[in-house]
Design an enzyme around this catalytic site. Structure first.
Site, short mmCIF file in Angstrom:
data_model
loop_
_atom_site.label_atom_id
_atom_site.label_comp_id
_atom_site.label_asym_id
_atom_site.label_seq_id
_atom_site.Cartn_x
_atom_site.Cartn_y
_atom_site.Cartn_z
N SER B 123 -24.34 0.33 5.80
CA SER B 123 -22.96 -0.11 5.97
C SER B 123 -22.36 -0.66 4.67
CB SER B 123 -22.94 -1.22 7.03
OG SER B 123 -21.70 -1.88 7.07
N TYR B 147 -25.94 -9.10 8.76
CA TYR B 147 -26.02 -7.68 9.12
C TYR B 147 -26.19 -6.83 7.86
CZ TYR B 147 -24.27 -3.12 10.79
OH TYR B 147 -24.11 -1.79 11.08
#
Lengths: 329, 329
Positions: B123, B147
């Site tokens: 990501s 994350y």
């Protein structure tokens, strides 16, 4: 303050413990207790002006680690690792100790009832780049070995935990530490210390790379100084970025051998013979040999001295013990 | 060939499964079996010309994961993750699924009896940089969220395992995928899809950032295309570096709203009202908004189309289902 050294039985762990026993402080704060933790029970430093506990255990055992990092611990110096050759030989072992072990350290640190400083020994092995590269402070870590990959993962873990306020971590990416005591071993980097140490012991040795081969090095003295500086420094200027490339020194093999000759004479230099080894060259050729280390200088980390100083430090600190160890073995 | 989609019940997993059912191939190789694995049993795609197995289980359960990645599996598309807001709320959960889960995927892949291609969804959240940054392909991952840290760790793990020849991984660092179906949620990025989706549903919504706020985005169509391209591409040119910044597109909020007006009229645009939110701005302001993505273009990854095409794709692919879902709920 309470201090814990994980991997306290190793080469650097023992040197740090001796230094703490000599000064009694970290930064300007008095140490009230020191715990040394390793797979085998570490030796306590002599004449420590504080309580020393020496514990053995596995990094992945939460009970043992909880005992090693007791309530109130303010500083954890995390040196425990499966080293590069072993991590390359056994991926599962490297991940278990170097990654899961560091996760276990983080978990233990969350139980001390404060925000402990964690000094993590990362490595130049977490970078690629090779001989031609000059790595800036924001260089990406793209390791060509499992040890370096696991160290880079550990850095990310501790950086994120620091951002969350769980710990206050500083990761020091150590250069190749020379001159290491001990014996030549199968590590690809073994020759970097061996070409200096063996001749100082009066023993012959071979060099697998050419004179122009550069290595990013530091002395054990400087490594200890950096790790203890990281244990006490103000971390506010670090922001998100908890990884430090300390100001080591790029030294070529030719410079090492010239330094050896200057310090120990041409007969010492003559004990090193060239034995080019393409297999070793293929591995060590991928390691970065120079960093700008601008940020670390600005932050106040001391700069590595030249090769002659480094050799004189080995002679002063470690040569007699190394000689005695060889005579015993 | 056998293909497994981990996280096969999610938004992108279902779209990939539908695409595989439609073409019957990955690259030019025929699929003989597809396994969809998720926490809840995923829906099978319609009219697949191969056997489809839909399994439920936890990523950290080796038995469940072994069933999901059977002997002979050639491609694993690993989408399963605890997403950003949840990983930020619960560090232990995020580490367990996003890091240890990815370690479990690697372990399962080592049992298939070959070197499977693993496509890992990383990501842009694994980078910092903020609005002003233009990130090059060798930009360092210094995430400002758990994350992103866990995704960067997963990349390192899979990169090293690829170097060792255990798997053949490609990590695709997905931009913010818009327009997402579903409802507005508490994720800080929720508004990026909501300011387009809600007006297309005839519903009012607010925008927490200014018109000049830029976001690095891609459409679901492009995300699916990239992941399937990564599943079949020649990985030899990647060398050590298995991380790809795909050619998304930097689009400002103002451009999104202009696109909305062009596609759906001024009455749709009028449903979005400004409601500046410093808390949201503080979070999303740290995300990088632009990448050079030079390497991905050279490698043959397709380039994200403009905002109007992206809106028309949502209307064609997802608007009716989203409307029906809202009416039902």
């Amino acid at each position: 303050m309470l201090v814990t050294i994980l991997g306290g039985g190793g080469f650097l762990g023992q040197k740090i413990a001796a230094q703490l026993a000599a000064t009694g402080t970290v930064g300007r704060r008095a140490i009230t207790g020191l715990t040394l933790f390793d797979l085998n029970t570490p030796k306590a430093p002599a004449k420590a002006p504080f309580e020393v506990r020496c514990l053995s255990g596995d990094l992945s055992d939460p009970v043992a680690l909880g005992a090693a990092i007791p309530k109130g611990t303010a500083v954890v110096i995390h040196l425990a690792a499966v080293v590069s050759a072993a991590a390359e030989a056994d991926l599962e072992l490297g991940l278990r100790v170097n990654l899961l072990g560091t996760m276990a350290v983080l978990a233990a640190c969350q139980k001390v009832g404060g925000v402990p400083r964690v000094v993590f020994t990362s490595s130049v092995a977490s970078f690629g780049g090779g001989q031609a590269a000059l790595l800036a402070d924001d260089a990406r870590q793209l390791p060509g070995n499992s040890y370096g990959a696991q160290k880079a993962m550990g850095e990310l873990l501790l950086q994120d935990a620091s951002r969350r306020g769980l710990i206050d971590a500083v990761s020091i990416r150590l250069p190749t530490v020379i001159v290491r005591p001990g014996r030549p071993n199968k590590a690809a980097s073994s020759f970097v210390s061996a070409i200096l140490r063996e001749p100082l012991l009066g023993l012959p040795t071979t060099c697998p790379v050419g004179d122009d081969f550069g290595v990013w090095v530091c002395s054990p003295r400087r490594a200890v100084e950096w790790l203890l500086y990281a244990a006490a420094m103000d971390t506010a200027p670090l922001g998100l970025d908890r990884g430090i490339n300390p100001p080591g020194r790029r030294i070529t093999v030719g410079e090492m051998l010239a330094g050896l000759e200057a310090v120990a004479g041409p007969q010492a230099r003559a004990l090193v013979t060239a034995a080019p080894d393409p297999a070793v060259q293929a591995i060590v050729g991928g390691w970065p040999a120079e960093f700008t280390a601008t940020r670390a200088r600005t932050l106040g980390f001391s700069v590595q001295e030249d090769v002659e100083s480094l050799l004189r430090a080995f002679i002063a600190d470690d040569l007699a013990a190394t000689r005695a160890d060889r005579a015993a073995g």
